[in-house]
Every structure is written in structure tokens, then in C-alpha cells.
Design a protein around this motif. Structure first.
Motif, short mmCIF file in Angstrom:
data_model
loop_
_atom_site.label_atom_id
_atom_site.label_comp_id
_atom_site.label_asym_id
_atom_site.label_seq_id
_atom_site.Cartn_x
_atom_site.Cartn_y
_atom_site.Cartn_z
N CYS A 12 16.29 -18.91 -2.36
CA CYS A 12 14.87 -18.61 -2.17
C CYS A 12 14.59 -17.14 -2.44
CB CYS A 12 14.43 -18.97 -0.76
SG CYS A 12 14.35 -20.72 -0.44
N LEU A 13 15.46 -16.28 -1.95
CA LEU A 13 15.30 -14.84 -2.18
C LEU A 13 15.32 -14.53 -3.67
CD1 LEU A 13 15.12 -11.93 -1.18
CD2 LEU A 13 17.60 -11.94 -0.95
N LYS A 14 16.25 -15.14 -4.38
CA LYS A 14 16.34 -14.91 -5.83
C LYS A 14 15.07 -15.37 -6.54
CE LYS A 14 19.30 -15.86 -9.78
NZ LYS A 14 20.50 -16.55 -10.26
N GLU A 15 14.56 -16.54 -6.15
CA GLU A 15 13.35 -17.07 -6.77
C GLU A 15 12.14 -16.18 -6.48
OE1 GLU A 15 10.54 -20.99 -6.38
OE2 GLU A 15 12.70 -21.24 -6.15
N ILE A 16 12.00 -15.74 -5.25
CA ILE A 16 10.89 -14.87 -4.87
C ILE A 16 10.99 -13.53 -5.60
CG2 ILE A 16 9.89 -13.58 -2.94
CD1 ILE A 16 10.53 -16.02 -1.18
N LYS A 17 12.22 -13.02 -5.75
CA LYS A 17 12.42 -11.75 -6.47
C LYS A 17 12.04 -11.90 -7.94
CE LYS A 17 15.82 -8.21 -7.51
NZ LYS A 17 17.20 -7.79 -7.43
N ILE A 18 12.40 -13.02 -8.56
CA ILE A 18 12.06 -13.26 -9.96
C ILE A 18 10.54 -13.29 -10.14
CG2 ILE A 18 12.10 -14.99 -11.81
CD1 ILE A 18 14.99 -15.65 -10.86
N ILE A 19 9.86 -13.99 -9.25
CA ILE A 19 8.39 -14.06 -9.33
C ILE A 19 7.79 -12.68 -9.19
CG2 ILE A 19 6.32 -14.91 -8.14
CD1 ILE A 19 8.00 -17.45 -7.47
N TYR A 20 8.29 -11.91 -8.22
CA TYR A 20 7.79 -10.55 -8.02
C TYR A 20 8.01 -9.69 -9.27
CZ TYR A 20 8.03 -5.64 -6.70
OH TYR A 20 7.88 -4.28 -6.68
N GLU A 21 9.21 -9.75 -9.85
CA GLU A 21 9.51 -8.93 -11.02
C GLU A 21 8.63 -9.33 -12.22
OE1 GLU A 21 13.73 -9.45 -11.38
OE2 GLU A 21 14.15 -7.81 -10.00
N ARG A 22 8.37 -10.62 -12.36
CA ARG A 22 7.50 -11.06 -13.46
C ARG A 22 6.08 -10.54 -13.27
NH1 ARG A 22 9.42 -17.35 -14.18
NH2 ARG A 22 11.41 -16.87 -15.17
N GLN A 23 5.57 -10.65 -12.04
CA GLN A 23 4.22 -10.15 -11.77
C GLN A 23 4.15 -8.64 -11.96
OE1 GLN A 23 1.36 -11.67 -11.24
NE2 GLN A 23 2.30 -13.69 -11.39
N LYS A 24 5.22 -7.96 -11.55
CA LYS A 24 5.27 -6.50 -11.71
C LYS A 24 5.23 -6.13 -13.19
CE LYS A 24 8.15 -2.52 -10.64
NZ LYS A 24 9.45 -2.07 -10.14
N ASN A 25 6.02 -6.82 -14.02
CA ASN A 25 6.02 -6.55 -15.45
C ASN A 25 4.65 -6.82 -16.07
OD1 ASN A 25 8.68 -5.74 -15.51
ND2 ASN A 25 9.45 -7.76 -16.01
N LEU A 26 4.03 -7.93 -15.67
CA LEU A 26 2.69 -8.23 -16.19
C LEU A 26 1.70 -7.14 -15.80
CD1 LEU A 26 2.46 -12.07 -15.49
CD2 LEU A 26 2.61 -10.95 -17.71
N TRP A 27 1.75 -6.72 -14.54
CA TRP A 27 0.82 -5.70 -14.06
C TRP A 27 1.03 -4.38 -14.78
CZ3 TRP A 27 -3.63 -4.85 -12.24
CH2 TRP A 27 -3.97 -3.64 -11.62
N GLU A 28 2.29 -4.01 -15.01
CA GLU A 28 2.58 -2.75 -15.70
C GLU A 28 2.10 -2.78 -17.15
OE1 GLU A 28 6.77 -2.33 -15.08
OE2 GLU A 28 6.50 -1.41 -13.10
N ASN A 29 2.03 -3.97 -17.74
CA ASN A 29 1.55 -4.11 -19.12
C ASN A 29 0.06 -4.47 -19.19
OD1 ASN A 29 4.03 -3.59 -20.47
ND2 ASN A 29 4.74 -5.60 -19.82
N ASN A 30 -0.63 -4.30 -18.06
CA ASN A 30 -2.07 -4.57 -17.97
C ASN A 30 -2.44 -5.99 -18.38
OD1 ASN A 30 -2.66 -1.94 -17.08
ND2 ASN A 30 -2.60 -1.21 -19.19
N ILE A 31 -1.59 -6.95 -18.01
CA ILE A 31 -1.85 -8.35 -18.35
C ILE A 31 -2.29 -9.14 -17.12
CG2 ILE A 31 -0.83 -10.49 -19.22
CD1 ILE A 31 1.04 -8.73 -20.92
N GLY A 32 -1.56 -9.02 -16.04
CA GLY A 32 -1.83 -9.80 -14.83
C GLY A 32 -2.88 -9.16 -13.95
N SER A 33 -3.23 -9.89 -12.91
CA SER A 33 -4.20 -9.35 -11.96
C SER A 33 -3.49 -8.58 -10.85
CB SER A 33 -5.04 -10.48 -11.34
OG SER A 33 -4.26 -11.23 -10.44
N GLU A 34 -4.19 -7.62 -10.32
CA GLU A 34 -3.63 -6.80 -9.24
C GLU A 34 -3.38 -7.64 -8.00
OE1 GLU A 34 -4.46 -2.60 -6.92
OE2 GLU A 34 -6.13 -3.59 -7.93
N ILE A 35 -4.26 -8.59 -7.75
CA ILE A 35 -4.12 -9.43 -6.55
C ILE A 35 -2.83 -10.25 -6.62
CG2 ILE A 35 -5.11 -11.40 -5.32
CD1 ILE A 35 -7.87 -10.25 -6.05
N GLU A 36 -2.55 -10.84 -7.77
CA GLU A 36 -1.32 -11.63 -7.91
C GLU A 36 -0.09 -10.74 -7.76
OE1 GLU A 36 -0.87 -14.94 -8.10
OE2 GLU A 36 -3.03 -15.03 -7.73
#
Length: 73
Positions: A12-36
Motif C-alpha cells: 500500500c505504501l508503495k502504491e500511494i508513493k507512486i500515485i504521489y510521485e506521478r501527481q508531483k511530476n504532473l504538477w511540476e510540468n503544469n499539467i495536473g491540478s494543484e488539488i490532486e
């Protein structure tokens, strides 16, 4: 049974970390939403904190018997 719980928790920790890292990458590239991004960061941080707290509590856990000896069926 304890080993299975630990493996499940780490998965579960690994899965949650992967989701966080993906959202972080999207946010850093101005693709995702800040809320997500903030939701995934909060979930990851909260899970890490719960994991560490449970690990500490498990280390302090001690079973004590009111008498000495062995019990037979």
C-alpha cells in the motif's frame, strides 16, 4: 500472519508513493491540478506517519502472563 500484514502495508505504501510521485511530476510540468497534487501528498504523508506510529507501538507491545509455566490443551 504478521508477515502478511507487513507485506500488505508495504505494498500500500508503495502504491500511494507512486500515485504521489506521478501527481508531483504532473504538477511540476503544469499539467495536473494543484488539488490532486495536494491530496496525493497529504495521503502519502499521512500513511507514512501512521506506518511509523504503528511500527513504534508494535515495538512497545509486550504480552505478560499473570503466572509462570506452560499451558497444555
Amino acid at each position: 500472519m504478521k508477515e502478511l500484514g507487513i507485506k500488505l502495508t508495504l505494498a500500500c505504501l508503495k502504491e500511494i508513493k507512486i500515485i504521489y510521485e506521478r501527481q508531483k511530476n504532473l504538477w511540476e510540468n503544469n499539467i495536473g491540478s494543484e488539488i490532486e497534487y495536494l491530496k496525493s501528498k497529504s495521503n502519502y504523508d499521512a500513511f507514512l506517519k501512521r506506518f511509523e506510529t504503528n511500527k513504534i507501538q508494535l515495538l512497545k507491545y509486550k504480552i505478560v502472563s499473570p503466572f509462570n509455566g506452560m499451558i497444555d490443551k
